[in-house]
Design a protein around this motif. Sequence first.
Motif, PDB file in Angstrom:
ATOM      1  N   LEU A   1      10.430 -77.192  -3.579  1.00 44.42           N
ATOM      2  CA  LEU A   1      10.740 -78.067  -2.446  1.00 44.42           C
ATOM      3  C   LEU A   1      11.017 -79.459  -2.963  1.00 44.42           C
ATOM      4  N   LEU A   2      12.103 -80.066  -2.504  1.00 45.85           N
ATOM      5  CA  LEU A   2      12.458 -81.435  -2.892  1.00 45.85           C
ATOM      6  C   LEU A   2      13.009 -82.176  -1.699  1.00 45.85           C
ATOM      7  N   ILE A   3      12.386 -83.296  -1.365  1.00 46.19           N
ATOM      8  CA  ILE A   3      12.938 -84.205  -0.360  1.00 46.19           C
ATOM      9  C   ILE A   3      13.868 -85.164  -1.099  1.00 46.19           C
ATOM     10  N   TYR A   4      15.153 -85.055  -0.838  1.00 46.07           N
ATOM     11  CA  TYR A   4      16.161 -85.792  -1.614  1.00 46.07           C
ATOM     12  C   TYR A   4      16.231 -87.250  -1.186  1.00 46.07           C
ATOM     13  N   SER A   5      16.066 -88.152  -2.145  1.00 44.98           N
ATOM     14  CA  SER A   5      16.099 -89.584  -1.845  1.00 44.98           C
ATOM     15  C   SER A   5      17.194 -90.315  -2.593  1.00 44.98           C
ATOM     16  N   GLY A   6      18.075 -89.572  -3.279  1.00 42.74           N
ATOM     17  CA  GLY A   6      19.107 -90.194  -4.091  1.00 42.74           C
ATOM     18  C   GLY A   6      20.297 -90.680  -3.291  1.00 42.74           C
ATOM     19  N   ASN A   7      21.225 -91.307  -4.010  1.00 42.30           N
ATOM     20  CA  ASN A   7      22.425 -91.864  -3.383  1.00 42.30           C
ATOM     21  C   ASN A   7      23.712 -91.196  -3.863  1.00 42.30           C
ATOM     22  N   GLN A   8      23.611 -90.244  -4.809  1.00 41.83           N
ATOM     23  CA  GLN A   8      24.816 -89.609  -5.334  1.00 41.83           C
ATOM     24  C   GLN A   8      25.452 -88.675  -4.314  1.00 41.83           C
ATOM     25  N   PHE A   9      24.650 -87.887  -3.614  1.00 41.66           N
ATOM     26  CA  PHE A   9      25.169 -86.926  -2.659  1.00 41.66           C
ATOM     27  C   PHE A   9      25.627 -87.641  -1.386  1.00 41.66           C
ATOM     28  N   PRO A  10      26.488 -86.994  -0.598  1.00 43.82           N
ATOM     29  CA  PRO A  10      26.908 -87.594   0.674  1.00 43.82           C
ATOM     30  C   PRO A  10      25.720 -87.974   1.553  1.00 43.82           C
ATOM     31  N   GLU A  11      25.921 -88.922   2.418  1.00 40.79           N
ATOM     32  CA  GLU A  11      24.842 -89.520   3.215  1.00 40.79           C
ATOM     33  C   GLU A  11      24.047 -88.490   4.011  1.00 40.79           C
TER      34      GLU A  11
ATOM     35  N   ASP B   1      20.104 -90.452 -11.517  1.00 43.46           N
ATOM     36  CA  ASP B   1      21.422 -90.741 -10.955  1.00 43.46           C
ATOM     37  C   ASP B   1      21.661 -90.003  -9.643  1.00 43.46           C
ATOM     38  N   GLY B   2      20.639 -89.255  -9.169  1.00 36.26           N
ATOM     39  CA  GLY B   2      20.783 -88.509  -7.916  1.00 36.26           C
ATOM     40  C   GLY B   2      21.226 -87.077  -8.086  1.00 36.26           C
ATOM     41  N   SER B   3      21.385 -86.608  -9.327  1.00 36.54           N
ATOM     42  CA  SER B   3      21.708 -85.195  -9.552  1.00 36.54           C
ATOM     43  C   SER B   3      20.529 -84.322  -9.140  1.00 36.54           C
ATOM     44  N   LEU B   4      20.840 -83.078  -8.774  1.00 37.90           N
ATOM     45  CA  LEU B   4      19.817 -82.107  -8.417  1.00 37.90           C
ATOM     46  C   LEU B   4      19.678 -81.095  -9.546  1.00 37.90           C
TER      47      LEU B   4
ATOM     48  N   THR C   1      15.726 -74.876 -11.702  1.00 36.12           N
ATOM     49  CA  THR C   1      15.296 -74.002 -12.787  1.00 36.12           C
ATOM     50  C   THR C   1      15.341 -72.541 -12.358  1.00 36.12           C
ATOM     51  N   ASP C   2      15.422 -71.686 -13.373  1.00 35.72           N
ATOM     52  CA  ASP C   2      15.402 -70.229 -13.197  1.00 35.72           C
ATOM     53  C   ASP C   2      14.191 -69.673 -13.926  1.00 35.72           C
ATOM     54  N   SER C   3      13.461 -68.765 -13.260  1.00 37.80           N
ATOM     55  CA  SER C   3      12.228 -68.241 -13.854  1.00 37.80           C
ATOM     56  C   SER C   3      12.437 -67.014 -14.726  1.00 37.80           C
ATOM     57  N   GLN C   4      13.637 -66.438 -14.732  1.00 40.54           N
ATOM     58  CA  GLN C   4      13.871 -65.240 -15.529  1.00 40.54           C
ATOM     59  C   GLN C   4      13.935 -65.562 -17.024  1.00 40.54           C
ATOM     60  N   LYS C   5      14.898 -66.414 -17.390  1.00 43.26           N
ATOM     61  CA  LYS C   5      15.050 -66.806 -18.787  1.00 43.26           C
ATOM     62  C   LYS C   5      14.952 -68.309 -18.992  1.00 43.26           C
ATOM     63  N   GLY C   6      14.919 -69.043 -17.897  1.00 45.86           N
ATOM     64  CA  GLY C   6      14.776 -70.487 -18.028  1.00 45.86           C
ATOM     65  C   GLY C   6      16.082 -71.261 -18.043  1.00 45.86           C
ATOM     66  N   LYS C   7      17.087 -70.722 -17.400  1.00 44.53           N
ATOM     67  CA  LYS C   7      18.332 -71.473 -17.259  1.00 44.53           C
ATOM     68  C   LYS C   7      18.080 -72.670 -16.358  1.00 44.53           C
ATOM     69  N   VAL C   8      18.737 -73.799 -16.666  1.00 44.13           N
ATOM     70  CA  VAL C   8      18.584 -75.022 -15.874  1.00 44.13           C
ATOM     71  C   VAL C   8      19.964 -75.533 -15.505  1.00 44.13           C
ATOM     72  N   TRP C   9      20.172 -75.754 -14.209  1.00 46.76           N
ATOM     73  CA  TRP C   9      21.426 -76.315 -13.710  1.00 46.76           C
ATOM     74  C   TRP C   9      21.232 -77.769 -13.304  1.00 46.76           C
ATOM     75  N   ARG C  10      22.263 -78.556 -13.542  1.00 46.88           N
ATOM     76  CA  ARG C  10      22.315 -79.924 -13.003  1.00 46.88           C
ATOM     77  C   ARG C  10      23.478 -79.969 -12.034  1.00 46.88           C
ATOM     78  N   VAL C  11      23.172 -80.145 -10.766  1.00 47.21           N
ATOM     79  CA  VAL C  11      24.189 -80.140  -9.715  1.00 47.21           C
ATOM     80  C   VAL C  11      24.603 -81.581  -9.395  1.00 47.21           C
ATOM     81  N   MET C  12      25.927 -81.813  -9.341  1.00 48.23           N
ATOM     82  CA  MET C  12      26.440 -83.161  -9.126  1.00 48.23           C
ATOM     83  C   MET C  12      27.458 -83.163  -7.974  1.00 48.23           C
ATOM     84  N   TYR C  13      27.613 -84.323  -7.381  1.00 57.99           N
ATOM     85  CA  TYR C  13      28.693 -84.515  -6.401  1.00 57.99           C
ATOM     86  C   TYR C  13      29.643 -85.521  -6.991  1.00 57.99           C
ATOM     87  N   GLN C  14      30.881 -85.108  -7.215  1.00 55.79           N
ATOM     88  CA  GLN C  14      31.872 -85.970  -7.825  1.00 55.79           C
ATOM     89  C   GLN C  14      33.100 -86.049  -6.954  1.00 55.79           C
ATOM     90  N   LYS C  15      33.372 -87.224  -6.444  1.00 58.84           N
ATOM     91  CA  LYS C  15      34.511 -87.401  -5.546  1.00 58.84           C
ATOM     92  C   LYS C  15      35.821 -87.260  -6.305  1.00 58.84           C
TER      93      LYS C  15
END
Length: 427
Positions: A326-336, A407-410, A413-427
């Motif tokens: 659970l994450l309450i998003y407080s960043g400014n990168q994603f749309p308002e 920078d506001g990226s999300l 994590t993955d519990s199977q093998k430990g893959k990690v994604w960094r999700v970004m919003y880029q206009k």
Amino acid sequence: MKPFIKLSLCIAIGTLSFISPSDKKSTSGQRLKPDADNGGITLPQGFSAVTVTEESGKARHIVVNSNGDIFIKLSALKGGKGILLLRDKNNDGKADETQAFGDYIGTGIAISNGYLYTSSNQDVYRYKLVNGIPDEASKQTIVKGLPDKGQHESKSIALDGAGNLYVTVGAPSNVCQEKDRQKGSMGIDPCPLLEQHGGIWQFKADKLNQSQADGVRYATGLRNVVGLDWNKQTGELYAMQHGRDMFAAYFPELYPLPNGDDLPSEEFLLVKKGSDFGWPYCYYDHLQAKKLLNPEYGGDAKAIGRCAGKDLPIMGFPGHWAPNGLLIYSGNQFPERYKNGAFIAFHGSWNRGAKNQAGYLVAFVPLGKDGKPTGKYEVFANGFAGTDTPSPGGAKSRPMGLAQGPDGSLYITDSQKGKVWRVMYQK
């Protein structure tokens, strides 16, 4: 300061050293090149993802420091260690160096006031961050001796920034039966497990060697909470409740399929001091929008009874999706519209019909200024399982932990093998 064990990206133990923070470039304002396939997941239009690492281990919760360093808890030791530090040295979004420390496993991890807080299944520790690196010699025990009965034992944590630490203590039971998970076994009333389990305890974030008796039972009636976060805008605690199992198997006449797979609800909770969400006597039915009496306590899928006074969730999700992040998003990168909303990582089901497994996604819930949902949940990230008919063992990936970067990226994590994604919003 004691050095970390330094590992290559394949996590083979190498020489002892530490990464100098001077090697780390700022990612602020840097436009990263996403993976061509977004790391194998689907995202809303305008969003993209880069794979930070492919195999960190059996990853649980995650936190990202202000310099971009990533800390991950593991549910199984890797190279004898249970906590990883990942660093991106060349600023391409991918981890170039990995270090490990801590000889224990667990779930909880957070950063506050210059300390890294982590939990095992019984204790909560903190490490002083020195130039961004946890000083192992500074390790302090904040809470010790929390109950661990081997079921729902993980201790998730959250800090409110005002000197308080919140720790989940799950109930080592499905629904507090005389014989746990046995068909026909009635519920114990009153449930003795609620004395030390089935709730969230509040402790002082800077006081050493606290026991459970030193803390305050902040909320009760919670079977198993893994996803936990503090809403900085409203100044309140939020949690995700795992609903009970075995409705369709034990009571097919009351919960016939397919609805039997969707009940009871997974609950999104706004947790206040003194909250009682009703476990083990009650469950939430999002199809009726009611908190109802469990069959082991006399319920018939319609009766409310003693559950009339219990606290309700602010949203219910289909059953057995397993909300673990659970994450309450407080960043400014994603749309308002995403500002101060909630992201929820659903680990995926096991307790559903073989052809009706579900979850394995990250959802988004928009929240208003009052901290309540302003609309229905949305599927934000999907495709983790790699199949339309997932199963825990057959899923390619299972979403687990969520974190927000400076920078506001999300991060996911993955519990199977430990893959990690960094999700970004880029206009």
